[in-house]
Write a protein that holds these residues in place. Structure first.
Motif, short mmCIF file in Angstrom:
data_model
loop_
_atom_site.label_atom_id
_atom_site.label_comp_id
_atom_site.label_asym_id
_atom_site.label_seq_id
_atom_site.Cartn_x
_atom_site.Cartn_y
_atom_site.Cartn_z
N ALA A 117 0.84 -1.20 0.00
CA ALA A 117 0.00 0.00 0.00
C ALA A 117 0.87 1.25 0.00
O ALA A 117 0.58 2.23 -0.71
CB ALA A 117 -0.93 -0.01 1.22
N HIS A 118 1.94 1.22 0.78
CA HIS A 118 2.85 2.38 0.84
C HIS A 118 3.52 2.62 -0.51
O HIS A 118 3.60 3.76 -0.99
CB HIS A 118 3.90 2.14 1.92
N ASP A 119 4.00 1.54 -1.14
CA ASP A 119 4.73 1.67 -2.41
C ASP A 119 3.81 2.17 -3.52
O ASP A 119 4.22 2.96 -4.38
CB ASP A 119 5.37 0.35 -2.80
N LEU A 120 2.57 1.68 -3.53
CA LEU A 120 1.65 2.11 -4.57
C LEU A 120 1.26 3.58 -4.41
O LEU A 120 0.94 4.26 -5.39
CB LEU A 120 0.39 1.24 -4.56
N ARG A 121 1.30 4.07 -3.17
CA ARG A 121 1.04 5.50 -2.95
C ARG A 121 2.22 6.35 -3.38
O ARG A 121 2.06 7.55 -3.64
CB ARG A 121 0.76 5.77 -1.47
N GLY A 122 3.42 5.74 -3.45
CA GLY A 122 4.63 6.50 -3.73
C GLY A 122 4.53 7.41 -4.94
O GLY A 122 4.82 8.61 -4.85
N PRO A 123 4.13 6.89 -6.11
CA PRO A 123 4.04 7.76 -7.28
C PRO A 123 2.90 8.78 -7.21
O PRO A 123 2.90 9.76 -7.96
CB PRO A 123 3.81 6.78 -8.44
N LEU A 124 1.92 8.55 -6.33
CA LEU A 124 0.75 9.42 -6.32
C LEU A 124 1.06 10.81 -5.78
O LEU A 124 0.51 11.80 -6.27
CB LEU A 124 -0.37 8.78 -5.50
N ALA A 125 1.93 10.90 -4.77
CA ALA A 125 2.23 12.21 -4.18
C ALA A 125 2.82 13.18 -5.21
O ALA A 125 2.33 14.31 -5.36
CB ALA A 125 3.15 12.04 -2.98
N GLU A 173 5.04 11.70 -16.65
CA GLU A 173 5.22 10.53 -17.51
C GLU A 173 6.00 9.44 -16.78
O GLU A 173 5.65 8.25 -16.83
CB GLU A 173 5.93 10.93 -18.79
N ARG A 174 7.08 9.84 -16.09
CA ARG A 174 7.93 8.86 -15.40
C ARG A 174 7.17 8.15 -14.27
O ARG A 174 7.20 6.93 -14.15
CB ARG A 174 9.17 9.57 -14.84
N GLN A 175 6.46 8.93 -13.46
CA GLN A 175 5.75 8.34 -12.32
C GLN A 175 4.53 7.53 -12.78
O GLN A 175 4.19 6.51 -12.16
CB GLN A 175 5.31 9.43 -11.34
N THR A 176 3.89 7.95 -13.86
CA THR A 176 2.78 7.17 -14.40
C THR A 176 3.26 5.83 -14.92
O THR A 176 2.64 4.78 -14.70
CB THR A 176 2.07 7.95 -15.53
N ARG A 177 4.41 5.86 -15.60
CA ARG A 177 4.99 4.61 -16.10
C ARG A 177 5.39 3.70 -14.94
O ARG A 177 5.17 2.48 -14.99
CB ARG A 177 6.21 4.94 -16.97
N ARG A 178 5.93 4.29 -13.88
CA ARG A 178 6.32 3.50 -12.71
C ARG A 178 5.09 2.86 -12.06
O ARG A 178 5.11 1.67 -11.71
CB ARG A 178 7.05 4.38 -11.70
N LEU A 179 4.02 3.62 -11.90
CA LEU A 179 2.81 3.09 -11.29
C LEU A 179 2.22 1.98 -12.15
O LEU A 179 1.76 0.95 -11.64
CB LEU A 179 1.80 4.22 -11.09
N GLY A 180 2.22 2.18 -13.47
CA GLY A 180 1.72 1.14 -14.36
C GLY A 180 2.53 -0.14 -14.25
O GLY A 180 1.96 -1.24 -14.26
N SER A 181 3.85 -0.01 -14.12
CA SER A 181 4.70 -1.20 -13.97
C SER A 181 4.40 -1.93 -12.67
O SER A 181 4.40 -3.17 -12.63
CB SER A 181 6.18 -0.79 -14.01
N GLU A 232 3.06 -5.73 -12.35
CA GLU A 232 3.77 -6.68 -11.49
C GLU A 232 2.80 -7.39 -10.55
O GLU A 232 2.83 -8.62 -10.39
CB GLU A 232 4.84 -5.92 -10.71
N LEU A 233 1.92 -6.60 -9.94
CA LEU A 233 0.94 -7.17 -9.02
C LEU A 233 -0.02 -8.10 -9.76
O LEU A 233 -0.37 -9.18 -9.27
CB LEU A 233 0.18 -6.05 -8.32
#
Length: 226
Positions: free
Chosen positions: A20-28, A55-63, A67-68
């Motif tokens: 949950a913490h990691d998935l919130r990471g790109p959101l801030a 773009e970078r954080q959206t790509r990271r969240l999508g990855s 993965e999940l």
């Protein structure tokens, strides 16, 4: 027929908290960028920086979500798509390009190995190994051998090997500090892909180097013409 896989390692509650913490990471940063990009007085250079960050954080969240999703599909034993005859040597070349390691030498035995598998998933497996090894600063040492009905792909990871406890957990538990800013599941998914093909992925230490060794069964030869 897809082989029955052993159960994936249980994911404990502390990892779910971290998930949950990691998935919130790109959101801030995305929320901050969304607010700033609405300002009329925003400097054009700053605007471009924010758009690149979005773009970078959206790509990271999508990855992370991919993965999940792969982890869930692996747990349900529905990870593989259509299978076909494919050459591990060719898939390894694709994976090297995708990992930014194009041109890295591969110690091959000269045999043309063919496996019956999902080429997309097998390339994903190899990408995970190469990305993990490439994160160590120096290019990995690669070898590809076939014989006795199996093909072996080995990635020798540069740098000091993990200790005994880290080695034991490497392919059994989510990584506490993922090598790719992901969720720490990619090596576990890679092993699940190998097992879904009737093979396996193991991590061993030899000659003071970590070796990620993937073995897959060779495809049955076509029936002889009568």
């Amino acid at each position: 027929m897809t082989p029955t896989l052993p159960p994936l390692p249980a994911v404990e509650a502390p990892w779910l908290d971290r998930l949950a913490h990691d998935l919130r990471g790109p959101l801030a940063p995305l929320q901050t960028a969304s607010y700033l990009l609405q300002r009329d007085d925003l400097d054009p250079l700053r605007r471009q920086e924010l758009l690149a960050m979005v773009e970078r954080q959206t790509r990271r969240l999508g990855s992370m979500l991919d993965e999940l999703n792969d982890w869930v599909r692996a747990a349900q034993q529905r990870l593989l798509g259509p299978r076909e005859h494919c050459e591990p040597a060719v898939l390894l070349d694709y994976a090297l390009v995708g990992s930014g390691l194009a041109g890295t030498a591969v110690d091959e035995d000269g045999n043309i190995a063919i496996v019956d598998g999902d080429p997309q998933r097998l390339t994903q497996l190899l990408r995970a190994l190469l990305d993990y090894a490439g994160n160590r600063g120096n290019p990995p040492v690669l070898s590809l051998r076939s014989g006795d009905g199996r093909v072996r792909i080995e990635v020798r990871v540069p740098g000091p090997p993990p200790d005994a406890a880290q080695l034991q957990a490497l392919l059994l538990q989510p990584q506490a500090e993922p090598f790719d800013e992901g969720l720490g599941l990619r090596l576990l998914i890679a092993r699940a892909i190998a097992q879904a093909h009737g093979g396996d992925l193991e991590a061993i230490v030899e000659d003071d180097r970590l070796r990620l060794r993937c073995e897959l069964p060779l495809a049955d030869p076509p029936p002889a013409a009568t």
